[in-house]
Design an enzyme around this catalytic site. Structure first.
Site, PDB file in Angstrom:
ATOM      1  N   LYS A  35       0.935  -1.565  -0.495  1.00  0.00           N
ATOM      2  CA  LYS A  35       0.067  -0.409   0.166  1.00  0.00           C
ATOM      3  C   LYS A  35       0.953   1.560   0.260  1.00  0.00           C
ATOM      4  O   LYS A  35       2.341   1.415   0.394  1.00  0.00           O
ATOM      5  CB  LYS A  35      -1.142   0.039   1.475  1.00  0.00           C
ATOM      6  CG  LYS A  35       0.077  -0.127   2.686  1.00  0.00           C
ATOM      7  CD  LYS A  35      -1.104  -0.389   4.075  1.00  0.00           C
ATOM      8  CE  LYS A  35       0.093  -0.136   4.484  1.00  0.00           C
ATOM      9  NZ  LYS A  35      -0.877  -1.070   6.003  1.00  0.00           N
ATOM     10  N   TYR A 254      16.834  28.566  11.418  1.00  0.00           N
ATOM     11  CA  TYR A 254      15.677  29.086  12.003  1.00  0.00           C
ATOM     12  C   TYR A 254      15.193  28.896  13.707  1.00  0.00           C
ATOM     13  O   TYR A 254      15.259  28.080  13.705  1.00  0.00           O
ATOM     14  CB  TYR A 254      13.931  28.556  11.320  1.00  0.00           C
ATOM     15  CG  TYR A 254      13.955  28.580  10.091  1.00  0.00           C
ATOM     16  CD1 TYR A 254      14.140  30.560   9.207  1.00  0.00           C
ATOM     17  CD2 TYR A 254      13.700  28.073   8.788  1.00  0.00           C
ATOM     18  CE1 TYR A 254      13.825  30.990   7.757  1.00  0.00           C
ATOM     19  CE2 TYR A 254      13.853  28.015   7.164  1.00  0.00           C
ATOM     20  CZ  TYR A 254      13.095  29.864   6.916  1.00  0.00           C
ATOM     21  OH  TYR A 254      13.645  29.960   6.044  1.00  0.00           O
TER      22      TYR A 254
END
Ligand code: PLP
Length: 356
Positions: A35, A254
């Site tokens: 899947k 950041y």
């Protein structure tokens, strides 16, 4: 010059892992769970690697199942969530694709369906995960209604799925499943990778290994992929594209979440969360640079992340392994508070893939 990031996917490792899973399964047959585009590794690439040995495949979408049929795969294919509309049901029955049957709407659809070829169904029982399936006490009723569909139904199997096979265990759920007293002669399927490795008493007729086929440990807290004998299938690699020399007090990335407490050398890697690297990986997540294990520093950006090069034999252009060969995805996942499944599935479209 192209951006240096790439994912190397090794079909031979997938094959090795599938054969190992089958070896553990003993007499049971193994549906390769493919899947989510084979957990991010490429559906057809992985299926091809086991074409001559796979007992069957399991996935979610009828379209993906059809891709396997069109590519000439003749093995059983199971839709783990069953059909969503009568068209899916008809398509599945025409192409010998099996479907989980887990709710009343699907049961009703099957009863009303006008189909010529028999559909193989796996009646799914909710043995305690509270996700999909009929409560076990309904098995006789559901079974009777499925049987009453006559020639519209082919092979009938019974399945369930475990919530804690990688941790506290399956005793409760297995007891509830067994209490449903599946009539002898109906194939049973209950094991994911963790249960396959830990609970041979639950192998029954079909096991459903997923993550272990991709080289992730299904239970990294208990046993590493290497200890199990699994090989990584996906290696996410890049290079150092910037080097900075830091003084104590200099801050990285950041929000400046990392501060140097001594002179340091920092490498900037061409890999960020838009490539599929988890943004939640904090300072200290393991990373391999020029074959040496080191740590990430500060926030992961969209396109880049920082790592510690202090004292390493590494610089501009050095090779970096984010996960895969030499850097277990499980180690990265654990440090980032997630599981290898999520790392693999998140591999972004923009990352070029090479095979080999
Ligand atoms: C995804 C899935 C599996 C495979 O689980 P792994 O933990 O990856 O081995 C097995 N069965 C069902 C129903 C699934 O949805």
């Amino acid at each position: 010059m192209t951006r240096p990031i790439l994912a190397r996917i090794e079909p031979a490792a997938f094959r090795h892992n599938y054969l190992l899973a089958r070896q553990h399964a003993g007499g049971a047959r193994a549906l390769a769970v493919v899947k989510a585009n084979a957990y991010g590794h490429g559906l057809l690439r992985c299926a091809e690697a086991v074409r001559d040995v796979a007992d069957g495949f399991a996935l979610l979408e009828i379209g993906e199942a059809m891709r396997l049929r069109e590519a000439g795969f003749t093995q059983p294919i199971v839709l783990l969530e069953g059909f969503f509309a009568e068209d899916d049901l008809r398509m599945a029955s025409m192409h010998g694709i099996s479907a989980a049957l887990h709710n009343d709407e699907q049961l009703r659809m099957l009863e009303l369906a006008d189909i010529d070829s028999p559909l193989n169904v796996l009646i799914k029982l909710n043995s305690g995960m509270q996700r999909l399936g009929f409560i076990p006490s309904r098995l006789p009723e559901v079974l009777a209604r499925v049987r009453a569909c006559g020639s519209k139904v082919g092979q009938i199997s019974v399945m369930t799925h475990f919530a804690c096979a990688d941790g506290e265990g399956i005793d409760d759920q297995l007891a509830r499943f067994n209490a449903a007293a599946v009539p002898s002669g109906l194939p049973r399927s209950v094991c994911n990778s963790a249960a396959l490795l830990r609970y041979p008493q639950a192998h029954y007729d079909w096991v459903r290994p997923g993550i272990m086929l991709y080289g992730g440990s299904p239970m990294p807290a208990l046993q590493s992929a290497t200890e199990i004998g699994l090989r990584p299938v996906m290696t996410l690699a890049s290079r150092i594209i910037g080097v900075q020399t830091l003084q104590p007090g200099d801050r990285v990335g950041y929000s400046a979440t990392f501060t140097a407490d001594r002179p340091m050398r920092v490498g900037t890697v061409a890999c960020g969360y838009a490539d599929g690297y988890p943004r939640h990986a904090d300072t200290g997540t393991p990373i391999l640079v020029n074959g040496q294990r080191t740590r990430t520093l500060g926030r992961v950006s969209m396109d880049m992340l920082a790592c510690d090069l202090t004292g390493l034999d590494a610089g501009l252009g050095s090779s970096v392994t984010l996960w895969g060969e030499g850097m277990p995805a499980d180690d990265v996942a654990t440090a980032a508070g997630t599981v290898s499944y999520e790392l693999f599935c998140a591999l972004a479209q923009r990352v070029p893939v090479i095979e080999g």
